[in-house]
Design a protein around this motif. Structure first.
Motif, PDB file in Angstrom:
ATOM      1  N   ASP A  95      64.830  15.042  84.800  1.00 42.79           N
ATOM      2  CA  ASP A  95      64.018  14.036  84.784  1.00 42.79           C
ATOM      3  C   ASP A  95      63.300  13.458  83.338  1.00 42.79           C
ATOM      4  N   GLU A  96      61.935  14.956  83.063  1.00 40.16           N
ATOM      5  CA  GLU A  96      61.683  15.790  82.264  1.00 40.16           C
ATOM      6  C   GLU A  96      62.595  15.394  80.258  1.00 40.16           C
ATOM      7  N   ASP A  97      63.678  16.135  80.860  1.00 36.98           N
ATOM      8  CA  ASP A  97      64.535  17.313  80.149  1.00 36.98           C
ATOM      9  C   ASP A  97      65.340  15.616  79.324  1.00 36.98           C
ATOM     10  N   TYR A  98      66.246  14.809  80.538  1.00 35.48           N
ATOM     11  CA  TYR A  98      66.012  13.946  80.371  1.00 35.48           C
ATOM     12  C   TYR A  98      65.531  12.519  79.544  1.00 35.48           C
ATOM     13  N   GLN A  99      64.656  12.379  79.816  1.00 28.41           N
ATOM     14  CA  GLN A  99      63.649  11.845  78.752  1.00 28.41           C
ATOM     15  C   GLN A  99      63.389  12.394  77.280  1.00 28.41           C
ATOM     16  N   LYS A 100      63.325  13.567  77.364  1.00 29.10           N
ATOM     17  CA  LYS A 100      63.350  14.201  75.948  1.00 29.10           C
ATOM     18  C   LYS A 100      64.608  13.852  74.968  1.00 29.10           C
ATOM     19  N   THR A 101      66.020  13.579  75.921  1.00 30.82           N
ATOM     20  CA  THR A 101      66.773  13.516  74.957  1.00 30.82           C
ATOM     21  C   THR A 101      66.569  12.162  74.709  1.00 30.82           C
ATOM     22  N   VAL A 102      66.707  11.465  75.241  1.00 36.56           N
ATOM     23  CA  VAL A 102      66.207  10.080  75.123  1.00 36.56           C
ATOM     24  C   VAL A 102      65.303   9.646  74.136  1.00 36.56           C
ATOM     25  N   ASP A 103      64.451  10.428  74.483  1.00 35.24           N
ATOM     26  CA  ASP A 103      62.900  10.166  72.372  1.00 35.24           C
ATOM     27  C   ASP A 103      63.784  10.667  71.819  1.00 35.24           C
ATOM     28  N   ALA A 104      64.432  11.747  71.739  1.00 35.29           N
ATOM     29  CA  ALA A 104      64.974  12.132  70.109  1.00 35.29           C
ATOM     30  C   ALA A 104      66.357  11.277  69.568  1.00 35.29           C
ATOM     31  N   LEU A 105      66.563  10.490  70.988  1.00 36.36           N
ATOM     32  CA  LEU A 105      67.550   9.732  69.878  1.00 36.36           C
ATOM     33  C   LEU A 105      66.417   8.456  69.524  1.00 36.36           C
ATOM     34  N   GLU A 106      65.378   8.398  69.921  1.00 36.23           N
ATOM     35  CA  GLU A 106      64.867   7.397  69.379  1.00 36.23           C
ATOM     36  C   GLU A 106      64.207   7.447  67.883  1.00 36.23           C
ATOM     37  N   ARG A 107      63.794   9.091  68.317  1.00 37.64           N
ATOM     38  CA  ARG A 107      63.277   9.344  67.061  1.00 37.64           C
ATOM     39  C   ARG A 107      64.536   9.608  65.847  1.00 37.64           C
ATOM     40  N   ILE A 108      65.480  10.221  66.042  1.00 37.56           N
ATOM     41  CA  ILE A 108      66.625   9.766  64.996  1.00 37.56           C
ATOM     42  C   ILE A 108      66.923   9.176  64.411  1.00 37.56           C
ATOM     43  N   ARG A 109      67.436   8.190  65.455  1.00 37.19           N
ATOM     44  CA  ARG A 109      68.716   6.704  65.342  1.00 37.19           C
ATOM     45  C   ARG A 109      69.677   7.315  64.194  1.00 37.19           C
ATOM     46  N   PHE A 110      70.749   7.359  64.970  1.00 39.28           N
ATOM     47  CA  PHE A 110      71.543   8.305  64.444  1.00 39.28           C
ATOM     48  C   PHE A 110      72.854   6.613  64.501  1.00 39.28           C
ATOM     49  N   ASP A 111      73.264   6.511  63.561  1.00 41.91           N
ATOM     50  CA  ASP A 111      74.384   5.308  63.537  1.00 41.91           C
ATOM     51  C   ASP A 111      75.367   4.989  64.570  1.00 41.91           C
ATOM     52  N   PHE A 112      76.090   6.082  64.763  1.00 41.35           N
ATOM     53  CA  PHE A 112      76.360   6.045  66.831  1.00 41.35           C
ATOM     54  C   PHE A 112      76.578   7.359  67.379  1.00 41.35           C
ATOM     55  N   GLY A 113      76.891   7.756  68.184  1.00 42.23           N
ATOM     56  CA  GLY A 113      77.160   8.884  69.232  1.00 42.23           C
ATOM     57  C   GLY A 113      78.318   8.758  70.015  1.00 42.23           C
ATOM     58  N   TYR A 114      78.774   9.930  70.342  1.00 45.06           N
ATOM     59  CA  TYR A 114      79.659  10.510  71.439  1.00 45.06           C
ATOM     60  C   TYR A 114      79.374  10.395  72.507  1.00 45.06           C
ATOM     61  N   LEU A 115      78.555  10.089  73.350  1.00 46.30           N
ATOM     62  CA  LEU A 115      78.079  10.187  74.502  1.00 46.30           C
ATOM     63  C   LEU A 115      78.581  10.576  75.350  1.00 46.30           C
ATOM     64  N   PHE A 116      78.995  12.032  76.800  1.00 44.17           N
ATOM     65  CA  PHE A 116      79.009  12.389  77.746  1.00 44.17           C
ATOM     66  C   PHE A 116      78.483  12.386  78.323  1.00 44.17           C
ATOM     67  N   LYS A 117      78.299  12.369  80.118  1.00 47.17           N
ATOM     68  CA  LYS A 117      78.020  12.656  81.293  1.00 47.17           C
ATOM     69  C   LYS A 117      78.863  14.247  81.256  1.00 47.17           C
ATOM     70  N   TYR A 118      77.937  15.464  81.558  1.00 49.23           N
ATOM     71  CA  TYR A 118      78.475  16.956  82.089  1.00 49.23           C
ATOM     72  C   TYR A 118      79.566  16.804  82.796  1.00 49.23           C
ATOM     73  N   SER A 119      81.015  17.776  82.450  1.00 47.37           N
ATOM     74  CA  SER A 119      81.787  18.039  83.041  1.00 47.37           C
ATOM     75  C   SER A 119      81.664  19.404  83.431  1.00 47.37           C
ATOM     76  N   GLU A 120      82.392  20.177  83.847  1.00 40.89           N
ATOM     77  CA  GLU A 120      81.861  21.863  84.639  1.00 40.89           C
ATOM     78  C   GLU A 120      83.709  21.980  83.991  1.00 40.89           C
ATOM     79  N   ARG A 121      83.986  23.054  82.930  1.00 43.77           N
ATOM     80  CA  ARG A 121      84.942  22.952  82.516  1.00 43.77           C
ATOM     81  C   ARG A 121      84.924  24.485  83.213  1.00 43.77           C
TER      82      ARG A 121
END
Length: 447
Positions: A317-343
């Protein structure tokens, strides 16, 4: 196996799945075949050879290809002489699975076999039962001297680098496209000049980690310096760069030239240092933040997008929150967001158990998408009242009375068709923005 030979006028239809690199490879295959008497078929029904150029990044894409192969079998049943082939990354990765699940496929070739495609088609006539397979990776193959059969248009691609040396734990690309090698600069520039002569206005330079490009003494910044000199090419883009290969020299080059678009796709993947380390990304979140700050200081109006994976093995949960925080800090114009799928075949599939359940991954992804959509809406609406330079692409899908095109910072822009003049694809206009959604700018021509 069908008897194909190389009789002039045989028709080929190439269907492409995946990224811009695959689209560029399809054009390359079309060029190789055109030199041997093949012509492009307008549809499957009129094709003597049907090739599916495939992607291996996600399992869903592969399953879609198998479904497509089942559909295309009808053309072989109606005309047994039709050749059906699978090319590209999926062919490299799943050669045996393809021939087991789709035994009617005649040809399976990887990304380094396109130069030999006419000969491989010829071999089909010499085999009584087995498909022709060529999936050998070649560390030297850059397709020097081959001319792509480009689709008509105003924007096109030039592959400057093939393969990848990064070996991120979630990625299959190094295993299906081989090791990194740069195309000779003179080859790249010749293709760009040819595009300009054909009326193309925009070129996108392609590479798996494009800014790590090097050929002898030429690095990526040097290459950009030469491409922007080409008369007729009005815009230069590139994708996808790797964060640690961004140099001050490259940033300065981008800032110096108006032809280099004010848009950058910069994959973050995660805001957690622990997750980045597990992914074997070669940077920390702070190093990524500093790079973004350095780029924005040099190019204040640059737009940015990113790739992010949620639910990577071990993500807390902490790792995920750091990703949310990064999104808020950087403020990308748009993003390609995915959930992990094993290859299968990646380090992660062999060594990192996929411990998170799909419900957790899905909820994290949905929340991240919702937040990015809100950020995108704020950024796009912030452009209201500004004027953007737009390259006309054509008629808007929503309304035949409107035209559309991309701004310099890669935002789709829609505006009314002017009554006093005829605009064609490739023309440039200034558009004053009057409204916006989270994905589109709306405006009116002011010149």
């Amino acid at each position: 196996m069908p008897n194909v030979g190389q009789r002039p006028g045989r028709r080929v239809f190439i269907e492409t799945y995946g990224c811009q690199m695959n689209l560029a490879d399809s054009e390359l295959m079309g060029g190789v075949l055109s030199t041997r008497g093949y012509t492009a078929a307008p549809n499957h029904e009129e094709a003597d050879v049907i090739l599916i150029n495939t992607c291996a990044v996600r399992e869903r894409a592969e399953e879609r290809v198998f479904g497509r192969l089942s559909y295309l079998l009808r053309f072989k049943n109606e005309r047994p002489e039709v050749i059906l082939g699978v090319t590209g990354c999926m062919a490299e990765r799943l050669r045996e699975v393809i021939t087991e699940r789709a035994p009617y496929v005649d040809l399976v070739i990887g990304p380094d076999a396109y130069r030999r495609l006419p000969e491989l088609l010829e071999q089909c006539q010499e085999s009584d039962a087995d498909p022709v397979i060529d999936v050998k990776l070649d560390r030297e193959e850059t397709y020097k001297g081959l001319q792509p059969e480009r689709r008509p248009g105003i924007s096109g691609w030039v592959t400057v680098q093939r393969g990848c040396d990064k070996f991120c734990t979630f990625c299959i690309v190094p295993f299906v496209r081989g090791r990194e090698r740069g195309v000779a600069p003179e080859e790249i520039l010749a293709q760009c000049r040819d595009m300009a002569a054909r009326g193309y206005k925009e070129v996108t330079l392609l590479g798996q980690t494009v800014n790590s490009y090097r050929h002898e003494d030429t690095d990526f910044a040097d290459l950009l310096e030469e491409v922007v000199k080409i008369e007729g090419i009005e815009r230069v883009r590139f994708t996808s760069p790797y964060p640690t290969d961004f140099t001050p020299k490259l940033i300065a080059t981008m800032a110096k030239h108006d032809k280099i678009c004010n848009y950058l796709h910069l994959p973050l993947q995660s805001g957690s240092d622990q997750t980045l380390e597990t992914m074997k990304r070669l940077y920390t979140s702070e190093e990524f933040f500093k790079l973004v700050d350095d780029i924005r200081q040099a190019i204040p109006d640059i737009a940015m997008s990113t790739d992010i994976i949620v639910g990577f093995p071990g993500e807390t949960d902490e790792d995920y929150q750091k990703t949310v925080d990064a999104l808020e800090r950087i403020r990308f114009d748009f993003g390609y967001l995915f959930k992990y799928s094993e290859r299968d075949g990646t380090f992660a599939s062999r060594k990192l158990p996929d411990t998170l359940d799909e419900a957790t991954k899905g909820s994290r992804l949905a929340a991240l998408i919702k937040r990015q959509e809100a950020i995108s809406a704020e950024i796009f609406k912030g452009r209201i009242g500004s004027t953007v330079r737009v390259m006309v692409e054509g008629e808007s899908r929503r309304d035949a009375n409107d035209l559309c095109g991309r701004s310099d910072d890669f935002k789709m822009t829609v505006f009314p068709r002017p009554a006093d003049r005829e605009l064609k694809p490739g023309d440039f206009v200034n558009v004053r923005i009057t409204d916006a959604t989270s994905h589109t700018l709306l405006g009116e021509i002011i010149d």
